[in-house]
Design a protein around this motif. Structure first.
Motif, PDB file in Angstrom:
ATOM      1  N   VAL A 213       0.778  -0.776  -0.073  1.00  0.00           N
ATOM      2  CA  VAL A 213       0.045   0.013  -0.031  1.00  0.00           C
ATOM      3  C   VAL A 213       0.940   0.833  -0.062  1.00  0.00           C
ATOM      4  CG1 VAL A 213      -1.926   1.101   1.357  1.00  0.00           C
ATOM      5  CG2 VAL A 213      -2.376  -1.233   1.354  1.00  0.00           C
ATOM      6  N   SER A 214       1.992   1.406   0.360  1.00  0.00           N
ATOM      7  CA  SER A 214       2.872   2.263   1.097  1.00  0.00           C
ATOM      8  C   SER A 214       4.148   3.099   0.803  1.00  0.00           C
ATOM      9  CB  SER A 214       3.297   2.574   2.279  1.00  0.00           C
ATOM     10  OG  SER A 214       4.391   2.112   2.335  1.00  0.00           O
ATOM     11  N   GLY A 215       4.498   1.890  -0.456  1.00  0.00           N
ATOM     12  CA  GLY A 215       5.738   1.191  -1.244  1.00  0.00           C
ATOM     13  C   GLY A 215       6.280   0.807  -0.343  1.00  0.00           C
ATOM     14  N   GLU A 216       7.688  -0.306  -1.273  1.00  0.00           N
ATOM     15  CA  GLU A 216       9.029  -0.260  -0.895  1.00  0.00           C
ATOM     16  C   GLU A 216       9.603   0.358   0.147  1.00  0.00           C
ATOM     17  OE1 GLU A 216       9.556  -3.882  -0.861  1.00  0.00           O
ATOM     18  OE2 GLU A 216       8.249  -4.087  -1.301  1.00  0.00           O
ATOM     19  N   GLY A 217      10.596   1.467  -0.242  1.00  0.00           N
ATOM     20  CA  GLY A 217      10.867   2.196  -0.246  1.00  0.00           C
ATOM     21  C   GLY A 217      10.844   3.297   0.997  1.00  0.00           C
ATOM     22  N   GLY A 218       9.798   4.121   1.355  1.00  0.00           N
ATOM     23  CA  GLY A 218       9.503   5.504   2.139  1.00  0.00           C
ATOM     24  C   GLY A 218       9.582   5.426   3.544  1.00  0.00           C
ATOM     25  N   LEU A 219       9.110   6.130   4.274  1.00  0.00           N
ATOM     26  CA  LEU A 219       8.983   5.547   5.885  1.00  0.00           C
ATOM     27  C   LEU A 219       8.334   5.144   6.116  1.00  0.00           C
ATOM     28  CD1 LEU A 219      10.893   7.157   8.851  1.00  0.00           C
ATOM     29  CD2 LEU A 219       8.570   8.996   8.156  1.00  0.00           C
ATOM     30  N   VAL A 220       7.257   4.938   5.861  1.00  0.00           N
ATOM     31  CA  VAL A 220       6.498   3.844   6.318  1.00  0.00           C
ATOM     32  C   VAL A 220       7.013   2.596   6.598  1.00  0.00           C
ATOM     33  CG1 VAL A 220       3.807   2.886   6.233  1.00  0.00           C
ATOM     34  CG2 VAL A 220       4.658   5.541   5.870  1.00  0.00           C
ATOM     35  N   GLY A 221       7.124   1.886   4.957  1.00  0.00           N
ATOM     36  CA  GLY A 221       8.065   0.369   4.763  1.00  0.00           C
ATOM     37  C   GLY A 221       8.697   0.136   5.861  1.00  0.00           C
ATOM     38  N   LYS A 222      10.225   0.937   6.234  1.00  0.00           N
ATOM     39  CA  LYS A 222      10.971   0.891   6.721  1.00  0.00           C
ATOM     40  C   LYS A 222      10.524   0.732   8.626  1.00  0.00           C
ATOM     41  CE  LYS A 222      14.378   3.205   3.955  1.00  0.00           C
ATOM     42  NZ  LYS A 222      15.485   4.460   3.783  1.00  0.00           N
ATOM     43  N   ALA A 223       9.494   2.191   8.518  1.00  0.00           N
ATOM     44  CA  ALA A 223       9.011   1.470   9.925  1.00  0.00           C
ATOM     45  C   ALA A 223       8.720   0.513  10.043  1.00  0.00           C
ATOM     46  CB  ALA A 223       8.117   2.246  10.310  1.00  0.00           C
ATOM     47  N   ALA A 224       7.725  -0.112   9.263  1.00  0.00           N
ATOM     48  CA  ALA A 224       7.205  -2.059   9.384  1.00  0.00           C
ATOM     49  C   ALA A 224       7.819  -2.591   9.234  1.00  0.00           C
ATOM     50  CB  ALA A 224       6.447  -1.886   7.629  1.00  0.00           C
ATOM     51  N   ASP A 225       8.962  -2.700   8.203  1.00  0.00           N
ATOM     52  CA  ASP A 225      10.403  -3.182   8.668  1.00  0.00           C
ATOM     53  C   ASP A 225      10.848  -3.618  10.181  1.00  0.00           C
ATOM     54  OD1 ASP A 225      10.636  -4.581   5.802  1.00  0.00           O
ATOM     55  OD2 ASP A 225      11.570  -3.021   5.504  1.00  0.00           O
ATOM     56  N   ALA A 226      10.810  -2.593  10.578  1.00  0.00           N
ATOM     57  CA  ALA A 226      11.724  -2.296  11.893  1.00  0.00           C
ATOM     58  C   ALA A 226      10.666  -2.666  13.050  1.00  0.00           C
ATOM     59  CB  ALA A 226      11.623  -0.741  12.305  1.00  0.00           C
ATOM     60  N   SER A 227       9.180  -2.733  12.772  1.00  0.00           N
ATOM     61  CA  SER A 227       7.979  -3.498  13.703  1.00  0.00           C
ATOM     62  C   SER A 227       7.682  -5.262  13.562  1.00  0.00           C
ATOM     63  CB  SER A 227       7.086  -2.604  13.716  1.00  0.00           C
ATOM     64  OG  SER A 227       6.593  -1.348  13.426  1.00  0.00           O
ATOM     65  N   THR A 228       8.484  -5.498  12.097  1.00  0.00           N
ATOM     66  CA  THR A 228       7.827  -6.865  12.228  1.00  0.00           C
ATOM     67  C   THR A 228       9.113  -7.725  12.265  1.00  0.00           C
ATOM     68  OG1 THR A 228       7.358  -6.519   9.784  1.00  0.00           O
ATOM     69  CG2 THR A 228       8.591  -8.719  10.207  1.00  0.00           C
ATOM     70  N   ASP A 229       9.888  -7.134  12.374  1.00  0.00           N
ATOM     71  CA  ASP A 229      12.017  -7.087  13.333  1.00  0.00           C
ATOM     72  C   ASP A 229      11.712  -7.650  14.212  1.00  0.00           C
ATOM     73  OD1 ASP A 229      13.366  -7.518  10.426  1.00  0.00           O
ATOM     74  OD2 ASP A 229      14.141  -5.822  10.442  1.00  0.00           O
ATOM     75  N   PHE A 230      10.914  -6.490  15.051  1.00  0.00           N
ATOM     76  CA  PHE A 230      10.777  -6.271  17.120  1.00  0.00           C
ATOM     77  C   PHE A 230       9.824  -7.714  17.473  1.00  0.00           C
ATOM     78  CE2 PHE A 230       8.910  -5.070  20.450  1.00  0.00           C
ATOM     79  CZ  PHE A 230       9.658  -4.434  21.012  1.00  0.00           C
TER      80      PHE A 230
END
Length: 95
Positions: free
Chosen positions: A38-55
């Motif tokens: 929905v938000s795109g791969e490289g944006g801030l939302v995508g990076k926040a989603a990656d960090a949340s998933t890792d956590f």
């Protein structure tokens, strides 16, 4: 409860914990993929989603390890107590 049944129960608890951990990991990955689509791969939302998933995955992995260690400790305590209570007593005269 015999030692064999105790081991089966340990395995059930460990397997259930591992299955739950796998479910959490897959759910986190799926949610992450949806957010990124929905938000795109490289944006801030995508990076926040990656960090949340890792956590979430790390917390799940840690919880799974704690359950495994707790089951092992409880099993060892049970086995030790069983041996002390029901183990063969040494005959002091034969020593």
């Amino acid at each position: 409860m015999s030692e064999r049944n105790s081991t089966k129960e340990d395995n059930i608890v460990k397997k259930t914990s591992k299955t739950a951990s796998d479910l959490v990991n897959k759910s986190a990955d799926t949610a992450n993929d949806i957010v990124k689509s929905v938000s795109g791969e490289g944006g801030l939302v995508g990076k926040a989603a990656d960090a949340s998933t890792d956590f979430v995955k790390n917390v799940s992995k840690t919880g799974n390890k704690v359950v495994g260690k707790s089951v092992d400790t409880a099993s060892n305590v049970f086995k030790g107590a069983t041996k002390k209570v029901f183990g063969k007593k040494k005959d002091k005269d034969k020593e």
